[in-house]
Design a protein around this motif. Structure first.
Motif, PDB file in Angstrom:
ATOM      1  N   ARG A   1       0.762  -1.362   0.097  1.00 48.14           N
ATOM      2  CA  ARG A   1      -0.039   0.066  -0.046  1.00 48.14           C
ATOM      3  C   ARG A   1       0.776   1.315  -0.056  1.00 48.14           C
ATOM      4  O   ARG A   1       0.588   2.159  -0.667  1.00 48.14           O
ATOM      5  N   LYS A   2       1.845   1.238   0.916  1.00 45.18           N
ATOM      6  CA  LYS A   2       2.736   2.459   0.930  1.00 45.18           C
ATOM      7  C   LYS A   2       3.577   2.579  -0.301  1.00 45.18           C
ATOM      8  O   LYS A   2       3.472   3.765  -0.668  1.00 45.18           O
TER       9      LYS A   2
ATOM     10  N   ARG B   1       0.851   3.854  -2.808  1.00 43.70           N
ATOM     11  CA  ARG B   1       0.697   5.213  -2.714  1.00 43.70           C
ATOM     12  C   ARG B   1       1.928   6.457  -2.820  1.00 43.70           C
ATOM     13  O   ARG B   1       1.606   7.264  -3.673  1.00 43.70           O
TER      14      ARG B   1
ATOM     15  N   THR C   1      -9.825   6.069   4.597  1.00 47.94           N
ATOM     16  CA  THR C   1      -8.583   6.672   5.486  1.00 47.94           C
ATOM     17  C   THR C   1      -7.453   6.543   4.455  1.00 47.94           C
ATOM     18  O   THR C   1      -7.341   5.845   3.629  1.00 47.94           O
ATOM     19  N   ASP C   2      -6.563   7.263   4.765  1.00 51.45           N
ATOM     20  CA  ASP C   2      -5.086   7.408   4.406  1.00 51.45           C
ATOM     21  C   ASP C   2      -5.018   7.628   2.757  1.00 51.45           C
ATOM     22  O   ASP C   2      -4.102   7.224   2.124  1.00 51.45           O
ATOM     23  N   ILE C   3      -6.149   8.265   2.315  1.00 51.62           N
ATOM     24  CA  ILE C   3      -6.079   8.780   0.992  1.00 51.62           C
ATOM     25  C   ILE C   3      -6.124  10.006   0.693  1.00 51.62           C
ATOM     26  O   ILE C   3      -6.031  10.607  -0.432  1.00 51.62           O
ATOM     27  N   GLU C   4      -6.506  10.767   1.889  1.00 51.77           N
ATOM     28  CA  GLU C   4      -6.597  12.412   1.837  1.00 51.77           C
ATOM     29  C   GLU C   4      -5.453  12.965   1.069  1.00 51.77           C
ATOM     30  O   GLU C   4      -5.452  13.901   0.493  1.00 51.77           O
TER      31      GLU C   4
ATOM     32  N   SER D   1     -13.294  14.144   9.112  1.00 52.18           N
ATOM     33  CA  SER D   1     -12.308  13.317   8.169  1.00 52.18           C
ATOM     34  C   SER D   1     -13.170  12.667   6.956  1.00 52.18           C
ATOM     35  O   SER D   1     -14.411  13.200   7.097  1.00 52.18           O
TER      36      SER D   1
END
Ligand SMILES: Nc1ncnc2c1ncn2[C@@H]1O[C@H](COP(=O)(O)OP(=O)(O)O)[C@@H](O)[C@H]1O
Ligand SMILES: [Mg+2]
Lengths: 281, 332
Positions: free
Chosen positions: B188-189, B192, B213-216, B314
C-alpha cells in the motif's frame, strides 16, 4: 490525428490501416498462442491421426487396387470433420474464456475497436486451423504414398475448399459465442453445420415430385427457409466428384471461395454487431 | 448538496479531460429482469493534472461508472466525454491507462510478454516497447519475476503488473480501480508513493477506493458515491474546511428537569446547533461563530461546558454525514 505523442514523447500509432493491422496482428498472435495451448486442440489432432492410422488398417481389408482409394476418400471425409470439430469447440470456448477469466477487461479498454478484437480472434483461430489442416494433410499424404496412391492437384484443391468451409464454420462459431454461452453456442454451430451439409439434399427433395418436402406445404416452407438461411456447405465437399475423376477447375474453386467468404463475412459482421452491444460488467 | 459540475469550473485549471454528464446505469437481473440502479445521475468533471478520488463503500457503483468511462459498459442514460471524445473512440482511450479492479491477465504470459502485448495494442514500436517494459517492471519491482509466467503470482504481484501495463503508453490520465485494495501495508505504501510521484510528474489520476482513510494525501478532489448517487464532490480542502468551521462541545445540563427544559429551549434558539445524547453527556455540534452564544446560554441556564473543540472532519465523517442526510432526506 492518427498519431498521438505522449507527455514524455512516446509515439502512439492509433489510426490508419497500418496501426489497425498491427493491433489485429497482436490479437491474432495471442489467440494462436492461447488456442495452441488448449488440450482440446491436441486431443482432436491426436484423434484425427489415430483415425488416419485406422484407415491404413482398414485399407488392408480392401482389394489391392482399392487400397489407395479407400485412404483417399477416408481422409477427404475425416480430416475436414476433425478440423470442423476444432473450429466449433475452440470457437465456442475462446471468447467465453476471455470473459470468464476477465482477461478481456484489460484488453478492450486499450485503443482497440471491438471489431478488431473479433477479427483478430477469427484470424487467429483460422491460422491455427490452417496449421491443423496442413499437418493432417501431410500425414494423409504419407499414408497415401504408403498405400501406393498419390496426392493429386484436384485433391489439394478439394482440401483448399474444405479450408474455406472451416473459415465459414469458425465465423459461425464466433457469431454464436458472441450471442450465448459455450454449450449452447457449440450446439447451435453444430446445428447450422449439419444443416449446411445437408441443404443440398433438401434442395433435391424440394425439386422432386414426391416426398414430404415436395408434397406437405409446411415441410416445403421449412425446407425452403432452411435452404435460404443456411449456407450450402456441400459446395466445399467435392471428394466424391474427385473420386469420379472431376478436375475441380479453378473457376469452381474461386466461385466457391467467394461464396464461402461472403457467408463468413455475414456471420463475422453479425458477431461484431452482437459483441459491440455487450456490456462487460 | 451535490454540486453541479458547472459550478466548480475554475479558469486557473488545466484543460478538461473527463466529464460525466448525468451518468446512469441500470442492470436487469434474474428471470424477471429486476432493475438494479447501479449509478444514478452522476455528473462530474476533471481537469488535467488533477488527482480525483472516487470514493464510496462496496457496491456504491464505482466500478460500474469506471467501466462506462472505458466503454466496457454502455450507460443507460447520460454521457461521458474523455478528452473531448466518446470513450468508444480509440483515440480517447489511447491517452488512458486503466488498472482493472483485481486485474487478471493471461496467466501463461510473463510480465515482459504482457507489457509487449499491451504496447502493441497502444501502437508503440518495438524499441519503445522494450525500453518501457524494462523501465516499468523495474518501477513496480517485478524485474526479478519478469520472465516467469503470471500463473502462481500473488495478488500483490498481479496488482503490480496491472500498474505497469497501465503506464505502458505514458498516458495522460490514469484510471485505477481500487489500486490500494488487496495489498499488504508495505505494498500500500509503495503504491501510494508511486501515485504521489506520478502526480508530481503531471499525470492526472482518477482512482477509486472503498477505504476512506489514508487517501486524503492522494487527491485534490473527491467524488463520494453512496448507493449510486454522488453525495459530495469538490476539492477536498473545500469539503473538509467547511467542516473545520464547526465546533463540538460536551455539555452538562442541569439535573432539575424544569431548568433542563428551559436551557434546551434556549439552546434550540442558537442557529445551526444540534444536540445529541452521548454516553458521556450531551454533545452539541454548532458553527464555531455561535460558540459565544452557547456559553452565554449555558451560564444563564445553569449548564456547564465540559469540553470544547474545533470539529475536524475526516473523509469518513463527511461520508457518514452525507449518507445519513440522504437516508433522512427522503431521497429514495
Ligand atoms: N452485471 C451486473 N448485474 C447486476 N448488478 C450489477 C452488475 N454489476 C454490478 N451490479 C450492481 O451494481 C452495484 C454497483 O456495483 P459496483 O459498481 O461494482 O460497485 P463498487 O465498485 O462501488 O463496489 C452493486 O449493487 C452491484 O450489485
Ligand atoms: Mg468496485
Amino acid at each position: 490525428m492518427s498519431q498521438h505523442v505522449s507527455q514524455h514523447g512516446l509515439k502512439l500509432s492509433i489510426g490508419g490501416p497500418a496501426a489497425i493491422l498491427a493491433r489485429v496482428a497482436a490479437i491474432v498472435g495471442n489467440t494462436v498462442r492461447e488456442a495452441g495451448r488448449a488440450k482440446l486442440f491436441y486431443g482432436l489432432l491426436g484423434g484425427a491421426l489415430l483415425l488416419l492410422a485406422f484407415s491404413v488398417v482398414l485399407s488392408d481389408l480392401a482389394l489391392v487396387d482399392q487400397k489407395a482409394r479407400l485412404v483417399q476418400s477416408f481422409g477427404m471425409a475425416v480430416i475436414p470433420l476433425m478440423c470442423v470439430g476444432t473450429a466449433i469447440l475452440l470457437g465456442a470456448v475462446l471468447l467465453h474464456k476471455e470473459i470468464d477469466k476477465k482477461t478481456l477487461y484489460a484488453i478492450l479498454p486499450k485503443p482497440i475497436r471491438r471489431s478488431e478484437f473479433i477479427l483478430g480472434k477469427l484470424l487467429g483461430l483460422s491460422t491455427l486451423l490452417l496449421a491443423e489442416l496442413a499437418v493432417l494433410t501431410l500425414c494423409w499424404w504419407a499414408v497415401l504414398v504408403l498405400r501406393g496412391g498419390e496426392l493429386t492437384a484436384p485433391m489439394l484443391r478439394g482440401m483448399g475448399l474444405q479450408y474455406v468451409e472451416l473459415l465459414l464454420v469458425t465465423s459461425i462459431a464466433l457469431f454464436f459465442s458472441a450471442l450465448s454461452r459455450p454449450v449452447l453456442s457449440g450446439v447451435l454451430t453444430t446445428g447450422v453445420f449439419i444443416a449446411g451439409r445437408v441443404t443440398y439434399v433438401i434442395n433435391d427433395l424440394l425439386s422432386a415430385t414426391k416426398g414430404v418436402f415436395a408434397e406437405v406445404p409446411a415441410m416445403r416452407a421449412l425446407g425452403k427457409l432452411l435452404v435460404a438461411v443456411v449456407p450450402d456447405l456441400g459446395t466445399f465437399s467435392v471428394s466424391d466428384q474427385i473420386l469420379q475423376g472431376w478436375e475441380v477447375p479453378w473457376t469452381y474453386v474461386s466461385a466457391a471461395t467467394l461464396y464461402g467468404l461472403s457467408w463468413a463475412a455475414v456471420f463475422a459482421i453479425g458477431a461484431v454487431l452482437l459483441f459491440e452491444r455487450r456490456d462487460f460488467t | 448538496m451535490t454540486q453541479p459540475a458547472e459550478q466548480i469550473v475554475d479558469p486557473s485549471r488545466g484543460p478538461e479531460i473527463l466529464r460525466l454528464r448525468q451518468l446512469s446505469k441500470t442492470f436487469r437481473v434474474g428471470f424477471w429482469a429486476t432493475r438494479v440502479q447501479a449509478v444514478r445521475d452522476v455528473s462530474a468533471v476533471m481537469y488535467q493534472g488533477e488527482s480525483i478520488g472516487y470514493l464510496g463503500p462496496n457496491g456504491s457503483g464505482k466500478t460500474t461508472s469506471i467501466k462506462c468511462m472505458l466503454a466496457l459498459i454502455q450507460p443507460s442514460s447520460g454521457k461521458i466525454e474523455l478528452f473531448g471524445r466518446s470513450p468508444t473512440d480509440p483515440l480517447a482511450r489511447a491517452r488512458v491507462g486503466y488498472l482493472p479492479e483485481s486485474p487478471y491477465f493471461y496467466d501463461y504470459l510473463t510480465p515482459v510478454e504482457v507489457c509487449e502485448y499491451v504496447g502493441k495494442l497502444y501502437g508503440l514500436d518495438a524499441r519503445t516497447r522494450k525500453q518501457r517494459t524494462q523501465e516499468l517492471l523495474g518501477l513496480v519491482g517485478l524485474d526479478q519475476a519478469a520472465k516467469r509466467p503470471l500463473r502462481g503470482f500473488s495478488k500483490g504481484m498481479l496488482q503490480r503488473i496491472g500498474i505497469a501495463q497501465s503506464l505502458m503508453a505514458d498516458p495522460d490520465l490514469l484510471i485505477w480501480d481500487e489500486p490500494l485494495s488487496g495489498l499488504d501495508p508495505l505494498g500500500r505504501k509503495e503504491v501510494r508513493e508511486l501515485m504521489i510521484e506520478l502526480r508530481r510528474q503531471g499525470k492526472s489520476l482518477f482512482f477509486s477506493s472503498h477505504v476512506l482513510t489514508d487517501i486524503e494525501a492522494l487527491c485534490d478532489g473527491v467524488c463520494i458515491l453512496d448507493r449510486g448517487v454522488a453525495v459530495a464532490q469538490g476539492r477536498l480542502a473545500d469539503l473538509l474546511r467547511r467542516d473545520a468551521l464547526e465546533s463540538e462541545a460536551l455539555l452538562d445540563l442541569p439535573a432539575d428537569p424544569q431548568l433542563e427544559a428551559g436551557l434546551r429551549a434556549e439552546l434550540a434558539k442558537i442557529p445551526g446547533l444540534a444536540l445529541q445524547q452521548l454516553p458521556t453527556g450531551v454533545q452539541a455540534v454548532l458553527p464555531t461563530q455561535a460558540v459565544p452564544a452557547l456559553i452565554q446560554a449555558l451560564m444563564q441556564g445553569g449548564g456547564q461546558l465540559r469540553e470544547l473543540s474545533a470539529r475536524r472532519d475526516s473523509l469518513e465523517d463527511l461520508f457518514m454525514r452525507k449518507a445519513l442526510q440522504r437516508s433522512d432526506g427522503g431521497q429514495p
